[in-house]
Design an enzyme around this catalytic site. Structure first.
Site, short mmCIF file in Angstrom:
data_model
loop_
_atom_site.label_atom_id
_atom_site.label_comp_id
_atom_site.label_asym_id
_atom_site.label_seq_id
_atom_site.Cartn_x
_atom_site.Cartn_y
_atom_site.Cartn_z
N ASP A 137 4.59 -5.72 5.58
CA ASP A 137 5.15 -4.55 4.87
C ASP A 137 5.46 -3.45 5.88
OD1 ASP A 137 6.07 -3.08 2.73
OD2 ASP A 137 4.12 -2.22 2.26
N VAL A 146 -5.80 7.97 -1.24
CA VAL A 146 -6.48 8.33 0.00
C VAL A 146 -6.99 9.76 -0.12
CG1 VAL A 146 -6.29 8.55 2.50
CG2 VAL A 146 -4.99 6.77 1.30
N GLU A 165 -0.87 1.04 -4.21
CA GLU A 165 -2.08 0.23 -4.19
C GLU A 165 -3.36 1.02 -4.02
OE1 GLU A 165 -2.41 -0.81 0.54
OE2 GLU A 165 -1.67 -2.36 -0.81
#
Length: 514
Positions: A403, A266, A263
């Site tokens: 999650d 970073v 998703e």
């Protein structure tokens, strides 16, 4: 060299007319001296010959068919060459006469006759290098296919047995070959120099369809590259947001990518100058949410039923979903931070770019719980810490991680840190209890495999976190009771428009009425 006396005729005086033109007539002569080199000059001889020809043949009918081939540009030493030149001139005059007769007979009539079969002009090949012209010196490009002959409105060309319609296989094949130039430049069709290519309609249509498909595919790839974040890369708009953060002094520098996921991407950065209302940590993590839904297409089920974002949810606009996804993580981290749960500290949110504190040191991120090797005492300590965090998350933050696993827990400074809470939902979510049971299964399986004897199974852990005290003997019945509770709560919401405080068991109610 001795001079040669050349007799020159003076101006003719009065006398008989025949005497002035007779070469044997008696006339006065004057001596003119010239050198032998002048007499033997070839140029002088040509000039004298031209003067004699003009005097003997003052009127010459010019032929309209091209320039006359003279000895100035053709080698006339060969008798064969002279014969060919004379025959060519005769043929041209004959063809001109045929054209005049043809025009006179046809006139303005719609039905015409032609003397084409009686013409005699042939191509004349010259060995002279002056007549050879390189194609690069002309406008003709051999790599460009010749345009096919257009068919008139009547639908056919030719006469008699030589008639050719627009449906002729050869004509259509050549037209299809010429039409291939209209394909996209990226589609390689070749040059076909010196080849009379003929493509059938079936082959041409297949090539055209493939060319259009490739063009649309390349456009989609270009748009995806320009408007979406890719693996370890950012699109121009995201890059501009990051540049503005550096230029404003919020960040000192961005070092590079430290992690990628389904998703987000970073990046690590060093914090800049702190402001009055914001404290910038020394090391920051920039989480850029991917603007493509190809890798994580089920985001909407975590958002559309969350009452905090339900009115703003639009499945038709994926970029809005991504911004809401980033905003959702910011709000969830803020709740966890207020409850004292170890998690990244939120610095700022700009569209789909979230700046947080960096969990790690000197550009090295903290290891995930699945990658770290802990002693039995540290693993037992980590288990009880995770259990406590799950209870805090459920009771104090009114959230379910949704999650939670060893992949989303970091080990840093001797304790567990929770990350990736963008998908976290409230327990009143239509699937909130299912998400909680899935988290309990992941946590229980990990710590049981790690050798923690005190680790509870998924059903016991679920009851310990939620205090619902579901007394089912097997997992199937347990999940059935969970779905029944969710269905009862959803029906109550549809009928009365508020949440039911009926999920509570002993102790404080984990779900509050809205």
């Amino acid at each position: 060299m001795d001079s040669v006396e050349v007799a020159a005729a003076p101006d003719a005086g009065p006398g008989p007319a025949w005497q002035s033109k007779c070469p044997w007539g008696a006339h006065n002569t004057t001596s003119m001296s010239c050198s032998l080199a002048d007499v033997m000059s070839e140029q002088l001889a040509k000039e004298l010959q031209l003067e004699e020809e003009n005097a003997a043949f003052p009127e010459v009918v010019a032929v309209a068919e091209g320039p006359f081939i003279t000895g100035e540009n053709i080698d006339t030493s060969s008798d064969l060459m002279l014969a060919q030149m004379l025959q060519m001139e005769f043929d041209r005059e004959y063809d001109a006469q045929l054209r005049r007769e043809e025009k006179k007979i046809n006139g303005d009539s719609k039905v015409s006759i032609s003397f084409e079969n009686y013409r005699k002009v042939h191509p004349y090949d010259s060995d002279s290098s002056e007549d050879e012209v390189d194609w690069q010196d002309t406008r003709h490009d051999p790599y460009r296919a010749d345009k096919p002959t257009t068919t008139p409105r009547k639908g056919f060309i030719g006469k008699g047995k030589d008639i050719t319609t627009k449906h002729d296989e050869v004509v259509c094949g050549r037209k299809n070959t010429a039409r291939m130039e209209n394909f996209a430049p990226e589609f390689q069709v070749g040059d076909g120099i010196g080849m009379d290519l003929k493509l059938s309609n079936q082959v041409f249509n297949a090539l055209k369809q493939h060319a259009y498909s490739e063009e649309r595919r390349s456009a989609r790839l270009h748009e995806k590259k320009e408007h979406s974040t890719a693996e370890k890369a950012v699109d121009p708009k995201t890059r501009l947001l990051m540049y503005k953060m550096v230029n404003s002094g919020m960040l000192e520098t961005i070092t590079g990518c430290v992690s990628t996921g389904k998703e987000s991407v970073v990046f690590h950065a060093y914090g800049g100058n702190a402001t009055e209302d914001k404290v910038i940590p020394p090391e920051c993590a920039i989480k850029v949410f991917k603007t493509t839904l190809n890798e994580f297409k089920n985001r909407d089920k975590y958002i559309k039923d969350d009452y905090r974002f339900k009115d703003r949810f639009s499945k038709l606009n994926p970029r809005k979903i991504i911004r809401m996804w980033a905003e959702k993580e910011m709000h969830n981290l803020t709740r966890m931070q207020n409850a004292g749960i170890p998690c990244p500290q939120v610095v700022i949110l700009k569209k789909h770019v979230l700046v947080m504190s960096f969990i790690g040191q000197d550009q090295v991120p903290a290891p995930k719980l699945k990658d770290v090797t802990l002693s039995s005492e540290d693993m037992k300590k980590a288990y009880y810490q995770v259990l406590n965090m799950m209870q805090q998350l459920y009771k104090e933050c009114n959230l379910v991680h949704a999650d939670l696993s060893e992949y989303n827990m970091l080990w840093h400074d001797g304790k567990v840190w929770l990350i990736d809470v963008s998908q976290s939902v409230e327990p009143t979510h239509p699937h909130g209890l299912e998400f909680l049971f899935r988290d309990c299964r992941n946590v229980a399986q990990f710590f049981q495999k790690a050798g923690v004897a005190e680790a509870l199974n998924e059903r016991e852990l679920f009851n310990a976190v939620s205090h619902l005290n579901i007394t089912a003997d097997n997992e199937v019945d347990f999940q059935a009771e969970i779905e029944a509770l969710e269905k009862m709560n959803e029906d109550h919401v549809q009928n009365h428009g508020k949440k039911l405080p009926v999920f509570s068991g002993d102790g404080d109610p984990p779900i509050y009425a809205e």
